[in-house]
Write a protein that holds these residues in place. Sequence first.
Motif, PDB file in Angstrom:
ATOM      1  N   GLU A 227       8.216 112.344 169.389  1.00 38.98           N
ATOM      2  CA  GLU A 227       8.614 111.226 168.317  1.00 38.98           C
ATOM      3  C   GLU A 227       7.539 111.134 167.303  1.00 38.98           C
ATOM      4  N   ARG A 228       6.302 110.596 167.818  1.00 40.69           N
ATOM      5  CA  ARG A 228       5.058 110.256 167.146  1.00 40.69           C
ATOM      6  C   ARG A 228       4.589 111.600 166.395  1.00 40.69           C
ATOM      7  N   ALA A 229       4.614 112.923 167.161  1.00 40.40           N
ATOM      8  CA  ALA A 229       4.278 114.146 166.664  1.00 40.40           C
ATOM      9  C   ALA A 229       5.107 114.422 165.329  1.00 40.40           C
ATOM     10  N   LEU A 230       6.531 114.313 165.569  1.00 45.72           N
ATOM     11  CA  LEU A 230       7.371 114.564 164.356  1.00 45.72           C
ATOM     12  C   LEU A 230       7.127 113.824 163.056  1.00 45.72           C
ATOM     13  N   GLN A 231       6.779 112.550 163.308  1.00 43.92           N
ATOM     14  CA  GLN A 231       6.379 111.851 162.222  1.00 43.92           C
ATOM     15  C   GLN A 231       5.133 111.987 161.421  1.00 43.92           C
ATOM     16  N   LEU A 232       4.113 112.530 162.237  1.00 49.40           N
ATOM     17  CA  LEU A 232       3.014 113.102 161.995  1.00 49.40           C
ATOM     18  C   LEU A 232       3.206 114.118 160.953  1.00 49.40           C
TER      19      LEU A 232
ATOM     20  N   ASN B  85       7.986 125.355 162.246  1.00 51.36           N
ATOM     21  CA  ASN B  85       8.078 125.486 163.601  1.00 51.36           C
ATOM     22  C   ASN B  85       7.561 124.531 164.513  1.00 51.36           C
ATOM     23  N   ALA B  86       6.756 123.636 164.321  1.00 52.19           N
ATOM     24  CA  ALA B  86       6.103 122.646 165.191  1.00 52.19           C
ATOM     25  C   ALA B  86       7.372 121.494 165.012  1.00 52.19           C
ATOM     26  N   ARG B  87       7.928 121.272 163.693  1.00 49.36           N
ATOM     27  CA  ARG B  87       8.914 120.367 163.631  1.00 49.36           C
ATOM     28  C   ARG B  87      10.101 120.600 164.541  1.00 49.36           C
ATOM     29  N   SER B  88      10.417 121.810 164.280  1.00 47.92           N
ATOM     30  CA  SER B  88      11.683 122.149 165.105  1.00 47.92           C
ATOM     31  C   SER B  88      11.307 122.123 166.672  1.00 47.92           C
ATOM     32  N   VAL B  89      10.066 122.271 167.247  1.00 48.52           N
ATOM     33  CA  VAL B  89       9.835 122.002 168.574  1.00 48.52           C
ATOM     34  C   VAL B  89      10.005 120.882 168.924  1.00 48.52           C
ATOM     35  N   CYS B  90       9.565 119.903 168.130  1.00 51.98           N
ATOM     36  CA  CYS B  90       9.668 118.435 168.283  1.00 51.98           C
ATOM     37  C   CYS B  90      11.205 117.923 168.389  1.00 51.98           C
ATOM     38  N   LEU B  91      11.725 118.601 167.214  1.00 52.68           N
ATOM     39  CA  LEU B  91      13.440 118.132 167.321  1.00 52.68           C
ATOM     40  C   LEU B  91      14.103 118.668 168.755  1.00 52.68           C
ATOM     41  N   MET B  92      13.773 119.759 169.262  1.00 51.53           N
ATOM     42  CA  MET B  92      14.263 120.265 170.288  1.00 51.53           C
ATOM     43  C   MET B  92      14.060 119.228 171.431  1.00 51.53           C
TER      44      MET B  92
ATOM     45  N   VAL C  91      10.586 121.990 179.216  1.00 52.52           N
ATOM     46  CA  VAL C  91      10.233 121.576 177.972  1.00 52.52           C
ATOM     47  C   VAL C  91      10.649 122.462 177.031  1.00 52.52           C
ATOM     48  N   PRO C  92      11.616 122.439 176.280  1.00 49.84           N
ATOM     49  CA  PRO C  92      11.822 123.607 175.183  1.00 49.84           C
ATOM     50  C   PRO C  92      11.015 123.651 174.252  1.00 49.84           C
ATOM     51  N   GLY C  93      10.885 125.125 173.569  1.00 53.39           N
ATOM     52  CA  GLY C  93      10.080 125.313 172.494  1.00 53.39           C
ATOM     53  C   GLY C  93       8.666 125.784 172.734  1.00 53.39           C
ATOM     54  N   ASP C  94       8.022 126.338 171.897  1.00 53.42           N
ATOM     55  CA  ASP C  94       6.655 126.855 171.965  1.00 53.42           C
ATOM     56  C   ASP C  94       5.975 126.567 170.513  1.00 53.42           C
ATOM     57  N   PHE C  95       4.886 125.767 170.546  1.00 49.41           N
ATOM     58  CA  PHE C  95       3.918 125.567 169.326  1.00 49.41           C
ATOM     59  C   PHE C  95       3.076 126.826 169.028  1.00 49.41           C
TER      60      PHE C  95
END
Length: 192
Positions: free
Chosen positions: A37-42, A55-62, A163-167
């Motif tokens: 959540e904090r990562a997404l806000q950043l 891509n990073a936003r989508s990983v945070c959302l997943m 943990v889904p998604g790759d940064f």
Amino acid sequence: MSNSNRVRTSVSTIANAQSTSSVLSEAITLADAGNPERALQLLKSEGKSTDAVINARSVCLMRLGRGEDARKALRTTVMQSECTWLKPDVPVIYRTNFCMALLLSGHPQGCLSLLTDIKEQNHPSAQRVQQALDAWKRGLTFWQRLQCNVGIEPEVQFVPDFVPGDFVEPLSTPGPVVSTQNSTDRPVRQAV
């Protein structure tokens, strides 16, 4: 454009890229520490929409359980405009993240269809999505599998045990990337 203007533009471009890179690094650290959540806000405060930031936003959302939002965020980055196939020149992790977002948002048939389009089938991210899809299918009843075979998506939500998604590109390891449980029962990625 004069030489001094070109130099200023180049310096500005480099500074913006470095700023984005540091924000991405900080966001990845936050998300990997269990705070997507904090990562997404950043990432939202960054304001730039480079492919890496999207891509990073989508990983945070997943990781926040918002697969549909992740799917929507990544779609234009990985899909050909007004088409149903993946852009081949997009990094593998962006394409596999989109496949995972499809699976998380209740579209396993779309996940399977696009996953078969990825030429890099031996890539750890592609293997992990395929393993997740296979595990989801094994949990279906006979009738639900039959529905899948005729193109009907059963209403069985995929719940990842990792943990889904790759940064970033996963480390080159001899085996696939799988999940394990640590002492706090929070899934972590581990290479085997």
